[in-house]
Write a protein that holds these residues in place. Structure first.
Motif, mmCIF file in Angstrom:
data_model
loop_
_atom_site.group_PDB
_atom_site.id
_atom_site.type_symbol
_atom_site.label_atom_id
_atom_site.label_comp_id
_atom_site.label_asym_id
_atom_site.label_seq_id
_atom_site.Cartn_x
_atom_site.Cartn_y
_atom_site.Cartn_z
ATOM 1 N N ALA A 157 0.834 -1.206 0.000
ATOM 2 C CA ALA A 157 0.000 0.000 0.000
ATOM 3 C C ALA A 157 0.864 1.248 0.000
ATOM 4 N N PHE A 158 1.953 1.249 0.780
ATOM 5 C CA PHE A 158 2.837 2.406 0.787
ATOM 6 C C PHE A 158 3.588 2.514 -0.533
ATOM 7 N N ALA A 159 3.989 1.386 -1.105
ATOM 8 C CA ALA A 159 4.735 1.399 -2.360
ATOM 9 C C ALA A 159 3.888 1.913 -3.515
ATOM 10 N N ILE A 217 1.868 5.707 -17.529
ATOM 11 C CA ILE A 217 1.767 4.317 -17.111
ATOM 12 C C ILE A 217 3.151 3.825 -16.685
ATOM 13 N N ARG A 218 3.184 3.175 -15.528
ATOM 14 C CA ARG A 218 4.479 2.661 -15.042
ATOM 15 C C ARG A 218 5.027 1.676 -16.057
ATOM 16 N N ASP A 219 6.268 1.880 -16.465
ATOM 17 C CA ASP A 219 6.914 1.010 -17.448
ATOM 18 C C ASP A 219 7.689 -0.037 -16.688
ATOM 19 N N LYS A 220 7.445 -1.286 -16.987
ATOM 20 C CA LYS A 220 8.067 -2.367 -16.202
ATOM 21 C C LYS A 220 9.339 -2.856 -16.795
ATOM 22 N N SER A 269 -1.327 10.080 -2.045
ATOM 23 C CA SER A 269 -1.439 9.716 -3.458
ATOM 24 C C SER A 269 -1.363 10.938 -4.367
ATOM 25 N N GLU A 270 -1.027 12.112 -3.806
ATOM 26 C CA GLU A 270 -0.898 13.329 -4.608
ATOM 27 C C GLU A 270 0.461 13.983 -4.401
ATOM 28 N N TYR A 271 0.954 14.580 -5.465
ATOM 29 C CA TYR A 271 2.211 15.312 -5.451
ATOM 30 C C TYR A 271 1.937 16.682 -6.058
ATOM 31 N N THR A 272 2.413 17.737 -5.397
ATOM 32 C CA THR A 272 2.123 19.095 -5.832
ATOM 33 C C THR A 272 3.342 19.988 -5.636
ATOM 34 N N GLY A 273 3.191 21.254 -6.014
ATOM 35 C CA GLY A 273 4.195 22.264 -5.735
ATOM 36 C C GLY A 273 5.281 22.396 -6.772
ATOM 37 N N GLY A 274 5.259 21.560 -7.782
ATOM 38 C CA GLY A 274 6.313 21.609 -8.785
ATOM 39 C C GLY A 274 5.834 22.179 -10.098
ATOM 40 N N SER A 275 6.649 21.987 -11.107
ATOM 41 C CA SER A 275 6.309 22.469 -12.434
ATOM 42 C C SER A 275 6.647 21.416 -13.472
ATOM 43 N N ALA A 276 5.999 21.543 -14.624
ATOM 44 C CA ALA A 276 6.218 20.632 -15.745
ATOM 45 C C ALA A 276 6.536 21.460 -16.978
ATOM 46 N N LEU A 277 7.477 20.996 -17.774
ATOM 47 C CA LEU A 277 7.869 21.639 -19.016
ATOM 48 C C LEU A 277 7.377 20.791 -20.169
ATOM 49 N N ASP A 278 6.646 21.399 -21.103
ATOM 50 C CA ASP A 278 6.243 20.709 -22.322
ATOM 51 C C ASP A 278 7.333 20.965 -23.359
ATOM 52 N N PRO A 279 8.136 19.954 -23.693
ATOM 53 C CA PRO A 279 9.258 20.184 -24.605
ATOM 54 C C PRO A 279 8.839 20.463 -26.047
ATOM 55 N N LEU A 280 7.582 20.190 -26.388
ATOM 56 C CA LEU A 280 7.133 20.454 -27.754
ATOM 57 C C LEU A 280 6.692 21.901 -27.935
ATOM 58 N N TYR A 340 4.401 24.755 -16.917
ATOM 59 C CA TYR A 340 3.123 24.731 -16.214
ATOM 60 C C TYR A 340 3.330 24.370 -14.751
ATOM 61 N N LYS A 341 2.417 24.807 -13.905
ATOM 62 C CA LYS A 341 2.357 24.273 -12.555
ATOM 63 C C LYS A 341 1.945 22.820 -12.706
ATOM 64 N N GLY A 342 2.390 21.966 -11.793
ATOM 65 C CA GLY A 342 2.099 20.550 -11.938
ATOM 66 C C GLY A 342 1.441 19.942 -10.720
ATOM 67 N N LYS A 343 0.663 18.902 -10.988
ATOM 68 C CA LYS A 343 0.043 18.111 -9.930
ATOM 69 C C LYS A 343 -0.027 16.672 -10.432
ATOM 70 N N ILE A 344 0.294 15.748 -9.549
ATOM 71 C CA ILE A 344 0.264 14.330 -9.894
ATOM 72 C C ILE A 344 -0.679 13.616 -8.945
ATOM 73 N N LYS A 345 -1.506 12.768 -9.504
ATOM 74 C CA LYS A 345 -2.411 11.920 -8.726
ATOM 75 C C LYS A 345 -2.095 10.474 -9.092
ATOM 76 N N VAL A 346 -1.808 9.649 -8.082
ATOM 77 C CA VAL A 346 -1.453 8.247 -8.286
ATOM 78 C C VAL A 346 -2.710 7.395 -8.229
ATOM 79 N N SER A 347 -2.820 6.433 -9.146
ATOM 80 C CA SER A 347 -3.965 5.514 -9.139
ATOM 81 C C SER A 347 -3.898 4.605 -7.918
ATOM 82 N N ASN A 348 -4.997 3.950 -7.614
ATOM 83 C CA ASN A 348 -5.064 3.065 -6.450
ATOM 84 C C ASN A 348 -4.028 1.951 -6.483
ATOM 85 N N ASN A 349 -3.765 1.396 -7.676
ATOM 86 C CA ASN A 349 -2.811 0.284 -7.753
ATOM 87 C C ASN A 349 -1.372 0.758 -7.960
#
Length: 150
Positions: free
Chosen positions: A19-21, A147-150, A100-111, A116-125
């Motif tokens: 659950a923590f992972a 999607i997590r790349d394995k 399950s959320e990460y905030t406070g950062g920024s994202a660069l669109d290289p194209l 942009y300001k950024g926010k990440i939400k992690v799925s349940n799994n």
């Protein structure tokens, strides 16, 4: 009975650890273009000693019939004309109280070269994240699924 307690204890410990992972975003992620639905790149997210997350492009994934850009042409300094592979596109993200959320950062669109300001939400799994980039308030932005790349 003692053996059953040990097995149950081990199962509980493993499920708690998992659950923590699930909320940990470090690793390699396959970005999915929100407009085309195709994979665009592999991004490696790392965490520094102070708990701040960043992500850099480690591989461009060309879609059929399209030659991807290789350099960040419209990006602000110091990223102007920098190679896209190796480019840090995610900076300053911190895990919030909702684990399950990460905030406070920024994202660069290289194209487009836009930051942009950024926010990440992690799925349940823990195998998908919703990366939200926005200007001003969160309602004015775009989201991508990674999607997590394995």
């Amino acid at each position: 009975m003692h053996k059953l307690k040990n097995i149950l204890s081990i199962c509980l410990l493993l499920s708690t650890t998992q659950a923590f992972a699930n909320d940990d975003i470090t690793g390699v992620w396959r970005t999915i273009d929100d407009k085309t639905g195709f994979s665009k790149a592999l991004v490696e997210i790392t965490k520094d000693d102070s708990g701040v997350y960043s992500g850099k492009i480690i591989k461009i994934l060309p879609r059929p019939g399209y030659t991807p850009k290789t350099h960040c042409q419209n990006c602000p300094a110091p990223y102007t004309n920098a190679p896209i592979v190796g480019l840090t596109i995610l900076e300053g993200m911190k895990q919030s109280k909702d684990k399950s959320e990460y905030t406070g950062g920024s994202a660069l669109d290289p194209l487009s070269g836009k930051r942009y300001k950024g926010k990440i939400k992690v799925s349940n799994n823990g195998n998908r994240i919703r990366m939200r980039g926005f200007v001003g308030i969160e309602a004015f932005g775009r989201s991508q699924t990674w999607i997590r790349d394995k």
